[in-house]
Design a protein around this motif. Structure first.
Motif, mmCIF file in Angstrom:
data_model
loop_
_atom_site.group_PDB
_atom_site.id
_atom_site.type_symbol
_atom_site.label_atom_id
_atom_site.label_comp_id
_atom_site.label_asym_id
_atom_site.label_seq_id
_atom_site.Cartn_x
_atom_site.Cartn_y
_atom_site.Cartn_z
ATOM 1 N N ALA A 49 0.855 -1.193 0.000
ATOM 2 C CA ALA A 49 0.000 0.000 0.000
ATOM 3 C C ALA A 49 0.885 1.235 0.000
ATOM 4 O O ALA A 49 1.918 1.274 0.680
ATOM 5 C CB ALA A 49 -0.899 0.001 1.237
ATOM 6 N N SER A 52 2.155 7.738 -1.182
ATOM 7 C CA SER A 52 3.050 8.789 -1.692
ATOM 8 C C SER A 52 3.154 8.722 -3.211
ATOM 9 O O SER A 52 4.250 8.687 -3.764
ATOM 10 C CB SER A 52 4.433 8.622 -1.062
ATOM 11 N N ASP A 68 9.763 2.990 1.275
ATOM 12 C CA ASP A 68 10.610 2.741 2.447
ATOM 13 C C ASP A 68 11.585 1.618 2.089
ATOM 14 O O ASP A 68 11.158 0.551 1.636
ATOM 15 C CB ASP A 68 9.689 2.320 3.603
ATOM 16 N N ARG A 72 9.817 -5.107 2.072
ATOM 17 C CA ARG A 72 10.353 -6.263 1.321
ATOM 18 C C ARG A 72 9.878 -6.300 -0.123
ATOM 19 O O ARG A 72 10.469 -6.969 -0.952
ATOM 20 C CB ARG A 72 9.995 -7.552 2.062
ATOM 21 N N SER A 73 8.796 -5.578 -0.429
ATOM 22 C CA SER A 73 8.288 -5.611 -1.810
ATOM 23 C C SER A 73 9.095 -4.712 -2.750
ATOM 24 O O SER A 73 9.308 -5.063 -3.907
ATOM 25 C CB SER A 73 6.814 -5.183 -1.850
ATOM 26 N N LYS A 106 -1.691 -9.829 1.620
ATOM 27 C CA LYS A 106 -1.192 -9.486 0.284
ATOM 28 C C LYS A 106 -2.029 -10.238 -0.783
ATOM 29 O O LYS A 106 -3.222 -10.059 -0.826
ATOM 30 C CB LYS A 106 0.310 -9.759 0.168
HETATM 31 C C1 LIG Z 1 -2.527 3.934 3.839
HETATM 32 C C2 LIG Z 1 -1.077 3.456 3.783
HETATM 33 C C3 LIG Z 1 -0.151 4.178 3.051
HETATM 34 C C4 LIG Z 1 1.176 3.749 2.961
HETATM 35 N N1 LIG Z 1 2.046 4.453 2.194
HETATM 36 C C5 LIG Z 1 3.323 4.018 2.061
HETATM 37 C C6 LIG Z 1 4.234 4.706 1.212
HETATM 38 O O1 LIG Z 1 3.899 5.718 0.591
HETATM 39 N N2 LIG Z 1 5.499 4.220 1.089
HETATM 40 C C7 LIG Z 1 5.909 3.098 1.766
HETATM 41 O O2 LIG Z 1 7.076 2.677 1.612
HETATM 42 N N3 LIG Z 1 5.076 2.437 2.598
HETATM 43 C C8 LIG Z 1 3.793 2.863 2.750
HETATM 44 N N4 LIG Z 1 2.928 2.192 3.563
HETATM 45 C C9 LIG Z 1 3.438 1.072 4.373
HETATM 46 C C10 LIG Z 1 3.533 -0.232 3.584
HETATM 47 O O3 LIG Z 1 2.368 -0.462 2.806
HETATM 48 C C11 LIG Z 1 3.685 -1.394 4.577
HETATM 49 O O4 LIG Z 1 4.843 -1.209 5.360
HETATM 50 C C12 LIG Z 1 3.738 -2.725 3.871
HETATM 51 O O5 LIG Z 1 3.683 -3.768 4.813
HETATM 52 C C13 LIG Z 1 5.010 -2.864 3.057
HETATM 53 O O6 LIG Z 1 4.939 -4.097 2.410
HETATM 54 P P1 LIG Z 1 6.242 -4.877 1.988
HETATM 55 O O7 LIG Z 1 5.788 -6.120 1.316
HETATM 56 O O8 LIG Z 1 7.168 -3.976 1.249
HETATM 57 O O9 LIG Z 1 6.997 -5.155 3.334
HETATM 58 P P2 LIG Z 1 6.554 -6.169 4.467
HETATM 59 O O10 LIG Z 1 7.124 -7.514 4.217
HETATM 60 O O11 LIG Z 1 5.080 -6.073 4.690
HETATM 61 O O12 LIG Z 1 7.352 -5.566 5.683
HETATM 62 C C14 LIG Z 1 7.030 -4.284 6.199
HETATM 63 C C15 LIG Z 1 8.006 -3.992 7.335
HETATM 64 O O13 LIG Z 1 7.937 -5.011 8.324
HETATM 65 C C16 LIG Z 1 9.205 -5.606 8.497
HETATM 66 N N5 LIG Z 1 8.969 -7.026 8.733
HETATM 67 C C17 LIG Z 1 8.284 -7.863 7.938
HETATM 68 N N6 LIG Z 1 8.242 -9.089 8.484
HETATM 69 C C18 LIG Z 1 8.937 -9.004 9.622
HETATM 70 C C19 LIG Z 1 9.261 -9.922 10.626
HETATM 71 N N7 LIG Z 1 8.867 -11.198 10.563
HETATM 72 N N8 LIG Z 1 9.977 -9.489 11.675
HETATM 73 C C20 LIG Z 1 10.379 -8.226 11.739
HETATM 74 N N9 LIG Z 1 10.103 -7.289 10.823
HETATM 75 C C21 LIG Z 1 9.395 -7.683 9.788
HETATM 76 C C22 LIG Z 1 9.950 -5.333 7.208
HETATM 77 O O14 LIG Z 1 11.353 -5.356 7.375
HETATM 78 C C23 LIG Z 1 9.466 -3.941 6.907
HETATM 79 O O15 LIG Z 1 10.125 -2.999 7.700
HETATM 80 C C24 LIG Z 1 1.597 2.593 3.660
HETATM 81 C C25 LIG Z 1 0.675 1.861 4.407
HETATM 82 C C26 LIG Z 1 -0.653 2.286 4.462
HETATM 83 C C27 LIG Z 1 -1.634 1.478 5.259
#
Ligand SMILES: Cc1cc2nc3c(=O)[nH]c(=O)nc-3n(C[C@H](O)[C@H](O)[C@H](O)COP(=O)(O)OP(=O)(O)OC[C@H]3O[C@@H](n4cnc5c(N)ncnc54)[C@H](O)[C@@H]3O)c2cc1C
Length: 196
Positions: A49, A52, A68, A72-73, A106
């Motif tokens: 999600a 930005s 960010d 991980r995505s 997801k």
């Molecule tokens: C309305 C909204 C707006 C958002 N806007 C943005 C944006 O503009 N830009 C942005 O970058 N994000 C944004 N986010 C946040 C982002 O969607 C979430 O952080 C999302 O989970 C990222 O997914 P991912 O698959 O990249 O990482 P994920 O795998 O979901 O991990 C997210 C975070 O959790 C940590 N993590 C995952 N699993 C573990 C574990 N087992 N132990 C410890 N830590 C763990 C990862 O290292 C990371 O820091 C937004 C979220 C919302 C709800």
């Protein structure tokens, strides 16, 4: 006559700059839409999600989002080299929860379509923007990702019924009266990634 502001004011000392929570709280006064940025890495769909998202240039058509680097995505989207920005409607909080948290489901059990560009399109969203990764600029703890737009698809409202966009304001969906407090941690994930 009121004194004019000094144009040569010294920049604020770093000590005056907001801490991450204060900054996040302040930026939450800026209402945004919500998107899910998706890609296929290998044979697996990935996505997160993202609020930005913005249009950058009309000719050539460029967009941006900020990712960010701890997520991980994003590294997988970058490796894929092309992505889809799916703009959510007001009634799609379930998709936001799926993709907006490390505990979210997801793509698990979700119906989605592969676009001709090889990017995942989520169903019933308001808009798909398909793009290639054009440039990536490091900025603090995020990357600013510039996308070169390949195609856009605005979804017609079924039956001509206009659908409202998802709005994110003060870390909540929709616009609430001022007495509804800021939600510091709507997904109960702590303050790890500082999105507004
Ligand atoms: C309305 C909204 C707006 C958002 N806007 C943005 C944006 O503009 N830009 C942005 O970058 N994000 C944004 N986010 C946040 C982002 O969607 C979430 O952080 C999302 O989970 C990222 O997914 P991912 O698959 O990249 O990482 P994920 O795998 O979901 O991990 C997210 C975070 O959790 C940590 N993590 C995952 N699993 C573990 C574990 N087992 N132990 C410890 N830590 C763990 C990862 O290292 C990371 O820091 C937004 C979220 C919302 C709800």
């Amino acid at each position: 006559m009121p004194a004019e502001p000094a144009l040569t004011a010294e920049p604020a000392e770093p000590a005056d700059s907001p801490d991450p929570l204060e900054f996040r709280r302040a930026m939450a006064e800026f209402a945004t839409g919500v998107t899910v940025v998706t890609a296929v890495d290998g044979d697996e769909p990935v996505g997160f999600a993202c609020q930005s998202f913005a249009s950058v240039s009309l000719d050539p058509p460029l967009i941006l989002f900020c990712a960010d680097r701890r997520g991980r995505s994003w590294p997988r989207i970058r490796a894929a080299g092309r992505f889809c920005v799916n703009v959510l409607g007001e009634d799609q909080a379930d998709l936001c929860a799926r993709f907006g948290s490390s505990r979210g489901l997801k793509f698990e059990g979700l119906d989605w379509d592969l676009s001709p560009h090889g990017t995942p399109q989520l169903r019933d969203v308001l808009l798909n923007v398909h793009a290639t990764v054009h440039a990536v600029h490091e900025a603090g703890d995020h990357d600013v990702v510039i996308g070169r737009v390949l195609s856009v698809r605005v979804h017609e409202a079924p039956g001509g019924v206009w659908r409202r966009p998802m709005l994110f304001f003060r870390s909540r969906f929709g616009v609430h009266p001022p007495d509804v407090p800021f939600a510091p941690d709507p997904w109960g994930e702590g303050d790890r990634w500082g999105w507004g």
